[in-house]
Enzyme design. Structure first.
Site, mmCIF file in Angstrom:
data_model
loop_
_atom_site.group_PDB
_atom_site.id
_atom_site.type_symbol
_atom_site.label_atom_id
_atom_site.label_comp_id
_atom_site.label_asym_id
_atom_site.label_seq_id
_atom_site.Cartn_x
_atom_site.Cartn_y
_atom_site.Cartn_z
ATOM 1 C CB CYS A 1 -0.993 -0.037 1.167
ATOM 2 S SG CYS A 1 -2.368 1.110 0.962
ATOM 3 C CG HIS B 1 -3.334 -3.601 3.507
ATOM 4 N ND1 HIS B 1 -2.298 -2.943 4.140
ATOM 5 C CD2 HIS B 1 -4.049 -2.651 2.870
ATOM 6 C CE1 HIS B 1 -2.383 -1.656 3.893
ATOM 7 N NE2 HIS B 1 -3.426 -1.450 3.138
ATOM 8 C CD GLU C 1 -0.498 -5.500 6.019
ATOM 9 O OE1 GLU C 1 -0.395 -6.083 4.942
ATOM 10 O OE2 GLU C 1 -0.835 -4.301 6.125
#
Lengths: 81, 229
Positions: free
Chosen positions: B86, B193, B195
């Site tokens: 990002c 994302h 994560e």
């Protein structure tokens, strides 16, 4: 001296902000307006004189930090005093 | 410490990235402040998401000049593994470690959704066999509209540098591009994302194959170390 840097999206690059603003302008009835682009202005004070060296220094500042050459163009004006 | 997670003022996915790498994948990780040197012994770097320096000027434009970026460039030049997520992707593009730039979403809106993406056959690590053909990953950005000049785009495509493509383009990104790598294959960047998709209580756990693919060189070495001991 006072330096004004004008940064604008490259004509070949899509400008979603410009498109939204244009839509708003047209919705207000200004149908003759087109080609709206939204950029930014950065102004700063700088010591020294308007010389080729100063202009080269401003170019270095513009090319990378103040504008991204992949998507933006810039030009600047110098005002004495 | 094997994985360094860079922290700029305004980074906000640094702790999530550390949790995913250290607690879920079991690889030692640490957050490293942008004014610190990159620790010796670093094997991979994650440039996390957030709003570095308030996204002032352009996303990633100021972070690109942070002191740690010189170390990051040397690390990448020596073949070090780098992943930008990002805002991290935006920083890597601004710094020239990845080609192109990310501009305002064509819809103008900030898009915060779970997004389906298609995995491309990019290299031995990133491909549908390793990562799955389609993934559902969170996206959360206002400037994820990837742009690249036509000739450079052709090169990117013919080199197989596209990692992920949106299924149902959320931001106007050219060729539906959601993630890319550099030509050599050691610098990666993506808007989704991974994560934020690693826990059973997350909307999906599809971030795990992405992070595993990125950290494959370290995971392979770790398993060799374990089996040797």
């Amino acid at each position: 001296m006072k330096v004004s840097v004008f940064v604008s999206p490259k004509t070949t690059v899509l400008d979603p902000q410009g498109a939204a603003v244009e839509q708003a302008i047209k919705s207000l009835g200004h149908l003759s307006v087109g080609g709206v682009r939204v950029g930014k202005t950065v102004t700063f004070e700088m010591e020294g004189e308007d010389t080729p060296e100063t202009r080269a220094q401003i170019d270095r500042l513009c090319d990378g930090l103040l504008s991204n050459p992949v998507i933006e163009d810039y030009r600047f004006e110098i005002e004495a005093g | 410490m094997k994985v360094a997670i860079l922290q700029f003022p305004g980074s906000n996915c640094d702790w999530d990235a550390e949790h995913a790498v250290q607690d879920i994948l079991g690889i030692p990780a640490a957050r490293v402040w942008h004014k610190s040197p990159l620790p010796s012994g670093t094997e991979a770097v994650i440039v996390p998401g957030g709003f570095s320096f308030g996204d002032y000027l352009r996303c990633g434009a100021i972070a690109r000049f942070s002191p740690i970026m010189d170390d990051l460039k040397s690390f990448a030049d020596q073949g070090g593994q780098v992943l930008g997520i990002c805002n991290g992707f935006q920083i890597l593009c601004e710094s020239g470690l990845l080609p192109g730039a990310l501009i305002r979403n064509d819809c103008i809106e900030f898009r915060c959704i779970n997004q389906r993406v298609k995995v491309e056959s990019s290299n031995d690590r990133f491909n549908p066999e390793k990562c799955g053909e389609q993934l559902s990953l969170p996206i959360a950005h206002g400037e994820g509209n990837y742009r690249l000049k036509e000739d450079a785009l052709e090169k990117l495509e013919s080199n197989g540098q596209v990692l992920l493509r949106y299924i149902g383009n959320p931001n106007g990104s050219i060729n539906d591009i959601a993630g890319i790598r550099n030509e050599v294959g050691n610098v990666y960047g993506m808007m989704p994302h991974p994560e934020r998709a690693v826990e059973p209580y997350h909307p999906s756990r599809d971030g795990l194959p992405i992070l595993k693919a990125f950290l494959e060189p370290i995971l392979t070495r770790s398993s060799v170390e374990i089996s040797a001991s």
